[in-house]
Write a protein that holds these residues in place. Structure first.
Motif, mmCIF file in Angstrom:
data_model
loop_
_atom_site.group_PDB
_atom_site.id
_atom_site.type_symbol
_atom_site.label_atom_id
_atom_site.label_comp_id
_atom_site.label_asym_id
_atom_site.label_seq_id
_atom_site.Cartn_x
_atom_site.Cartn_y
_atom_site.Cartn_z
ATOM 1 N N ALA A 1 6.557 -1.806 -14.307
ATOM 2 C CA ALA A 1 5.456 -2.214 -15.182
ATOM 3 C C ALA A 1 4.668 -3.367 -14.580
ATOM 4 O O ALA A 1 3.431 -3.386 -14.623
ATOM 5 C CB ALA A 1 6.009 -2.602 -16.554
ATOM 6 N N ALA A 2 5.373 -4.331 -13.974
ATOM 7 C CA ALA A 2 4.681 -5.455 -13.343
ATOM 8 C C ALA A 2 3.826 -4.985 -12.166
ATOM 9 O O ALA A 2 2.704 -5.450 -11.974
ATOM 10 C CB ALA A 2 5.697 -6.492 -12.873
ATOM 11 N N GLY A 3 4.339 -4.045 -11.378
ATOM 12 C CA GLY A 3 3.579 -3.525 -10.255
ATOM 13 C C GLY A 3 2.338 -2.779 -10.702
ATOM 14 O O GLY A 3 1.253 -2.943 -10.117
ATOM 15 N N LEU A 4 2.459 -1.969 -11.737
ATOM 16 C CA LEU A 4 1.304 -1.218 -12.229
ATOM 17 C C LEU A 4 0.254 -2.149 -12.826
ATOM 18 O O LEU A 4 -0.953 -1.952 -12.617
ATOM 19 C CB LEU A 4 1.762 -0.193 -13.272
ATOM 20 N N LEU A 5 0.694 -3.149 -13.556
ATOM 21 C CA LEU A 5 -0.261 -4.103 -14.132
ATOM 22 C C LEU A 5 -0.988 -4.877 -13.035
ATOM 23 O O LEU A 5 -2.200 -5.123 -13.130
ATOM 24 C CB LEU A 5 0.466 -5.071 -15.065
ATOM 25 N N THR A 6 -0.255 -5.243 -11.987
ATOM 26 C CA THR A 6 -0.895 -5.937 -10.869
ATOM 27 C C THR A 6 -1.921 -5.052 -10.185
ATOM 28 O O THR A 6 -3.023 -5.502 -9.832
ATOM 29 C CB THR A 6 0.164 -6.392 -9.851
ATOM 30 N N ALA A 7 -1.569 -3.769 -9.999
ATOM 31 C CA ALA A 7 -2.506 -2.841 -9.363
ATOM 32 C C ALA A 7 -3.749 -2.641 -10.215
ATOM 33 O O ALA A 7 -4.874 -2.567 -9.690
ATOM 34 C CB ALA A 7 -1.811 -1.494 -9.116
ATOM 35 N N LEU A 8 -3.590 -2.570 -11.530
ATOM 36 C CA LEU A 8 -4.742 -2.384 -12.405
ATOM 37 C C LEU A 8 -5.623 -3.630 -12.446
ATOM 38 O O LEU A 8 -6.852 -3.532 -12.573
ATOM 39 C CB LEU A 8 -4.264 -2.041 -13.813
ATOM 40 N N ALA A 9 -5.013 -4.792 -12.328
ATOM 41 C CA ALA A 9 -5.792 -6.040 -12.404
ATOM 42 C C ALA A 9 -6.333 -6.484 -11.050
ATOM 43 O O ALA A 9 -7.118 -7.434 -10.994
ATOM 44 C CB ALA A 9 -4.919 -7.157 -12.981
ATOM 45 N N LEU A 10 -5.946 -5.811 -9.967
ATOM 46 C CA LEU A 10 -6.294 -6.288 -8.632
ATOM 47 C C LEU A 10 -7.798 -6.428 -8.396
ATOM 48 O O LEU A 10 -8.238 -7.448 -7.851
ATOM 49 C CB LEU A 10 -5.672 -5.358 -7.584
ATOM 50 N N PRO A 11 -8.643 -5.432 -8.770
ATOM 51 C CA PRO A 11 -10.086 -5.627 -8.520
ATOM 52 C C PRO A 11 -10.710 -6.728 -9.361
ATOM 53 O O PRO A 11 -11.845 -7.135 -9.082
ATOM 54 C CB PRO A 11 -10.682 -4.255 -8.865
#
Length: 350
Positions: free
Chosen positions: A33-43
């Motif tokens: 979940a932390a990895g997916l949230l980071t990927a979604l927030a990256l841009p």
């Protein structure tokens, strides 16, 4: 001790095992979940084109780690698969007008097909000889791309690659990031599934002791070839998406330094950790972007210095060092704990 007593003690140990499995599953789900949230927030955190570069290079480095960390094969020729897929995806997008995901997966198929003869000849070598053979093949691909100017554009590169996706306007890199992210997640999921499958366990056995794996009846060269093709195909998936993102493919994509950059990302993050490659890719890409925007010309000097320091100070890479820290840098539910049985352990009489 009677059989009934032993059976009851075995049942008493079951809750401890269940708690251990529950903690492991909770840790895995929280990290996911932390990895997916980071990927979604990256841009939102970095410039969207840089975020796309981080995602594609992360997939490329993780694919290299499948070969280096889990199979024990150091390849300096993966730029051939990254670059050939980039050219193939660009040509498909330019001449067919198909949606760009079709072009990306088409480029991955080209890279995997190219890896079959290259891998069949390379896996017979070991150690530094394997690295040199793959490097030689990569240089051959570079020579072909440079000389076949009518197809690849030669030194001018392949330009004007479109981003077609059912009429959607993908000129905004912010929008394109969220359409390309599922492709990266799919590639990382494939790598994770391979690593945690029986096939992945055999690869680790071959890495640790190929002679014993061969004695157990496993066709070692065949397993290495399959791992090589899988790694090349997923590297091509990243390279094709990289080409569509930039709308341009240059000879740099098939040059040997591209392979070295991916290997550096794997070593920085941690060899054989898979997710450490993602961390290493984020560090290198973000560092290069910061230095280039600051107008600094010696980018290679800084990245090389960081690489040397990490190798000297963190032998297991950044991800491995973070996991082995004795202090709780993450919540207790995420820390790796050794399982202790909940039933008394009998010790033999002295």
């Amino acid at each position: 001790m009677t059989e009934r007593t032993e059976r009851s003690e075995g049942h008493e140990g079951m809750p401890g095992r269940l708690r251990m499995l529950a903690r492991s599953g909770t840790r895995r789900h929280l990290l996911l979940a932390a990895g997916l949230l980071t990927a979604l927030a990256l841009p939102w955190l970095v410039y969207p084109p840089v975020a796309m570069d981080i995602a594609t290079w992360a997939l490329f480095a993780a694919a290299v780690d499948l070969l280096l960390g889990y199979t024990g094969l150091l390849s300096f020729g993966h730029a051939a698969f990254w670059g050939s897929a980039a050219y193939a995806s660009g040509l498909i997008a330019v001449h067919s007008g198909l949606p760009y995901p079709v072009a990306v997966f088409g480029g991955a198929a080209v890279a995997a097909a190219l890896a079959v003869p290259v891998g069949a000849l390379s896996v017979r070598s070991k150690g530094i000889y394997f690295a040199m053979v793959t490097l030689a093949f990569a240089q051959m691909v570079y020579f072909v791309a440079n000389q076949w100017r009518g197809l690849t554009g030669g030194e001018n590169g392949l330009q004007g690659i479109p981003r077609e996706l059912f009429g959607l306007d993908l000129s905004d890199p912010f929008v394109f990031y969220y359409t390309g992210l599922p492709i990266v997640v799919f590639g990382l999921f494939c790598l994770w599934r391979v690593v945690h499958s029986p096939f992945g366990h055999v690869l680790v056995a071959i890495r640790d002791n190929p002679a014993r794996a061969r004695a157990l009846g496993y066709p070692v060269e065949r397993y290495k070839l399959v791992a090589f093709v899988l790694s090349a195909g997923l590297s091509g998936l990243a390279g094709g998406l990289f080409a569509i993102s930039h709308g341009f493919v240059s000879l740099q994509e098939v040059y040997w330094t591209t392979s070295g950059k991916a290997v550096m990302m794997v070593v920085l993050g941690g060899i054989g950790t898979l997710w450490g490659s993602v961390l290493g890719a984020a560090l290198v890409v973000q560092l290069e972007d910061y230095l280039s925007t600051a107008g600094f010309d010696g980018i290679g000097i800084v990245t090389g210095t960081v690489f040397v320091l990490v190798v000297l100070l963190f032998r297991q890479g950044l991800w491995g060092a973070a996991r082995s820290l004795p202090i709780p840098i993450v919540p207790a539910a995420l820390r790796r704990r050794a399982w202790k049985p909940s039933f008394p352990v009998r010790t033999p009489p002295s």
